[in-house]
Scaffold this motif. Structure first.
Motif, PDB file in Angstrom:
ATOM      1  N   GLY A 196     -22.406  -1.136 -31.061  1.00  0.00           N
ATOM      2  CA  GLY A 196     -23.518  -1.945 -30.773  1.00  0.00           C
ATOM      3  C   GLY A 196     -24.318  -2.437 -31.979  1.00  0.00           C
ATOM      4  N   SER A 197     -23.906  -1.918 -33.228  1.00  0.00           N
ATOM      5  CA  SER A 197     -24.633  -2.459 -34.338  1.00  0.00           C
ATOM      6  C   SER A 197     -23.804  -3.535 -35.033  1.00  0.00           C
ATOM      7  N   TYR A 198     -22.646  -3.950 -34.553  1.00  0.00           N
ATOM      8  CA  TYR A 198     -21.791  -5.029 -35.322  1.00  0.00           C
ATOM      9  C   TYR A 198     -22.671  -6.228 -34.980  1.00  0.00           C
ATOM     10  N   ASP A 199     -23.063  -6.683 -33.990  1.00  0.00           N
ATOM     11  CA  ASP A 199     -23.510  -7.879 -33.591  1.00  0.00           C
ATOM     12  C   ASP A 199     -24.695  -8.191 -34.633  1.00  0.00           C
ATOM     13  N   GLY A 200     -24.444  -9.350 -35.301  1.00  0.00           N
ATOM     14  CA  GLY A 200     -25.508  -9.995 -36.169  1.00  0.00           C
ATOM     15  C   GLY A 200     -25.305  -9.561 -37.802  1.00  0.00           C
ATOM     16  N   ARG A 201     -24.438  -8.594 -37.746  1.00  0.00           N
ATOM     17  CA  ARG A 201     -24.076  -7.983 -39.118  1.00  0.00           C
ATOM     18  C   ARG A 201     -23.047  -9.186 -39.834  1.00  0.00           C
ATOM     19  N   THR A 202     -23.564  -9.829 -40.665  1.00  0.00           N
ATOM     20  CA  THR A 202     -22.876 -10.926 -41.367  1.00  0.00           C
ATOM     21  C   THR A 202     -22.028 -10.346 -42.695  1.00  0.00           C
ATOM     22  N   ASP A 203     -22.439  -9.047 -42.927  1.00  0.00           N
ATOM     23  CA  ASP A 203     -21.952  -8.426 -44.296  1.00  0.00           C
ATOM     24  C   ASP A 203     -21.076  -7.465 -44.008  1.00  0.00           C
ATOM     25  N   TYR A 204     -20.436  -7.184 -42.669  1.00  0.00           N
ATOM     26  CA  TYR A 204     -19.396  -6.273 -42.152  1.00  0.00           C
ATOM     27  C   TYR A 204     -18.073  -6.748 -42.813  1.00  0.00           C
ATOM     28  N   LEU A 205     -17.830  -7.992 -42.532  1.00  0.00           N
ATOM     29  CA  LEU A 205     -16.441  -8.510 -43.131  1.00  0.00           C
ATOM     30  C   LEU A 205     -16.477  -8.602 -44.608  1.00  0.00           C
ATOM     31  N   GLU A 206     -17.448  -8.751 -45.224  1.00  0.00           N
ATOM     32  CA  GLU A 206     -17.791  -8.781 -46.632  1.00  0.00           C
ATOM     33  C   GLU A 206     -17.658  -7.384 -47.398  1.00  0.00           C
ATOM     34  N   GLU A 207     -17.721  -6.282 -46.536  1.00  0.00           N
ATOM     35  CA  GLU A 207     -17.858  -5.158 -47.424  1.00  0.00           C
ATOM     36  C   GLU A 207     -16.127  -4.865 -47.236  1.00  0.00           C
ATOM     37  N   HIS A 208     -15.482  -4.982 -46.244  1.00  0.00           N
ATOM     38  CA  HIS A 208     -14.010  -4.910 -46.364  1.00  0.00           C
ATOM     39  C   HIS A 208     -13.359  -5.628 -47.221  1.00  0.00           C
ATOM     40  N   ALA A 209     -13.763  -6.905 -47.232  1.00  0.00           N
ATOM     41  CA  ALA A 209     -13.294  -7.841 -48.353  1.00  0.00           C
ATOM     42  C   ALA A 209     -13.223  -7.408 -49.714  1.00  0.00           C
ATOM     43  N   LYS A 210     -14.720  -6.836 -49.967  1.00  0.00           N
ATOM     44  CA  LYS A 210     -14.767  -6.325 -51.305  1.00  0.00           C
ATOM     45  C   LYS A 210     -14.039  -4.985 -51.681  1.00  0.00           C
ATOM     46  N   ILE A 211     -13.793  -4.259 -50.851  1.00  0.00           N
ATOM     47  CA  ILE A 211     -12.942  -2.980 -50.999  1.00  0.00           C
ATOM     48  C   ILE A 211     -11.541  -3.914 -51.280  1.00  0.00           C
ATOM     49  N   PHE A 212     -10.969  -4.631 -50.492  1.00  0.00           N
ATOM     50  CA  PHE A 212      -9.917  -5.491 -50.711  1.00  0.00           C
ATOM     51  C   PHE A 212      -9.584  -5.845 -52.460  1.00  0.00           C
ATOM     52  N   GLU A 213     -10.662  -6.514 -52.692  1.00  0.00           N
ATOM     53  CA  GLU A 213     -10.587  -7.130 -53.846  1.00  0.00           C
ATOM     54  C   GLU A 213     -10.612  -6.083 -55.129  1.00  0.00           C
ATOM     55  N   LEU A 214     -11.395  -5.196 -55.008  1.00  0.00           N
ATOM     56  CA  LEU A 214     -11.420  -4.046 -55.953  1.00  0.00           C
ATOM     57  C   LEU A 214     -10.177  -3.292 -56.080  1.00  0.00           C
ATOM     58  N   LEU A 215      -9.557  -3.138 -54.902  1.00  0.00           N
ATOM     59  CA  LEU A 215      -8.446  -2.279 -54.716  1.00  0.00           C
ATOM     60  C   LEU A 215      -7.313  -3.100 -55.433  1.00  0.00           C
ATOM     61  N   VAL A 216      -7.077  -4.342 -55.031  1.00  0.00           N
ATOM     62  CA  VAL A 216      -5.863  -5.328 -55.682  1.00  0.00           C
ATOM     63  C   VAL A 216      -6.371  -5.231 -57.146  1.00  0.00           C
TER      64      VAL A 216
END
Length: 238
Positions: free
Chosen positions: A176-196
């Motif tokens: 229910g908290s996902y709606d309107g969270r534009t940063d949700y994908l960005e959080e995962h993308a950031k983890i991906f970038e730092l991991l790589v």
């Protein structure tokens, strides 16, 4: 002359039990059987048009997965995660994911892992675009699972798999908290970038922030869910 065998083979008990378990698991995960609800063995056997044996086996399997809890003299219930449950779940997730990420950084991220994680991020982006929050939850868990499995540690993978059921219940609280969270994908993308990039300190810091945000939000949302469940129980007993 021997009777001709039927062309439709009988379903083995083990196979039937697996099917019933899968059906119950899906209904718990998608909210058909909501947190706090009691599951009745006889009713489920009638629903799935089977005997009680496969249902009983399936229930025991789901207890092991954390998707059901057995309360003595009361029965089987879908867990209603409270604040302490959520804190402990995220504590365990953090321990496994940190270990997996550090090992993955040390051994290097393969091209196959990069491709798999990019696909998970793409699925997450598409689910967010169409506002399919259940699919967002699925891609979220898939992203983290891929990282743990890529570490090459069967034991870490088994430990993480043991948390999968409760993790999905916790993420369902977050839906229910996902709606309107534009940063949700960005959080995962950031983890991906730092991991790589192999940025150990940055990666652990970002993971910690990501999991803490999830824990805080799930805890906040669970308070309302616990209150609603308690009210429902009172309604059924008055």
């Amino acid at each position: 002359m021997a009777a001709k065998e039927s062309g439709t083979p009988k379903v083995r008990k083990r196979t039937l039990s697996s099917v019933v378990t899968s059906q119950m698991r899906q209904r718990i995960v998608d909210g058909t059987f909501p947190p706090g609800s009691q599951l009745n063995e006889v009713e489920l056997a009638r629903r799935f048009a089977t005997s009680r044996g496969p249902v009983r086996e399936g229930m025991q399997r789901l207890v092991q997965e954390g998707l059901l809890v057995s309360e003595p003299h009361r029965g089987m219930f879908v867990p209603l995660l409270d604040e302490s449950d959520i804190a402990d779940l995220y504590y365990a997730r953090a321990a496994v994911e940190r270990a997996a990420m550090l090992r993955l950084v040390d051994q290097g991220v393969t091209a196959a892992t990069v491709a798999n994680l990019e696909q998970a991020l793409g699925e997450m982006a598409a689910a967010i675009e169409r506002e399919d929050w259940g699919a967002v939850a699925t891609s979220d868990l898939r992203f983290h699972e891929l990282i743990v499995d890529a570490s090459g540690s069967p034991r870490l993978s088994r430990m993480y798999a043991a948390l999968a059921g409760e993790s999905r219940l916790a993420i369902n609280i977050l839906v229910g908290s996902y709606d309107g969270r534009t940063d949700y994908l960005e959080e995962h993308a950031k983890i991906f970038e730092l991991l790589v990039a192999g940025n150990r300190s940055g990666l652990l810091g970002e993971l910690s922030r990501h999991l803490q945000t999830g824990q805080d939000t799930a805890t906040k949302n669970s308070r309302g869910a616990v209150a609603d469940s308690a009210a429902a129980v009172r309604d059924t007993t008055t």
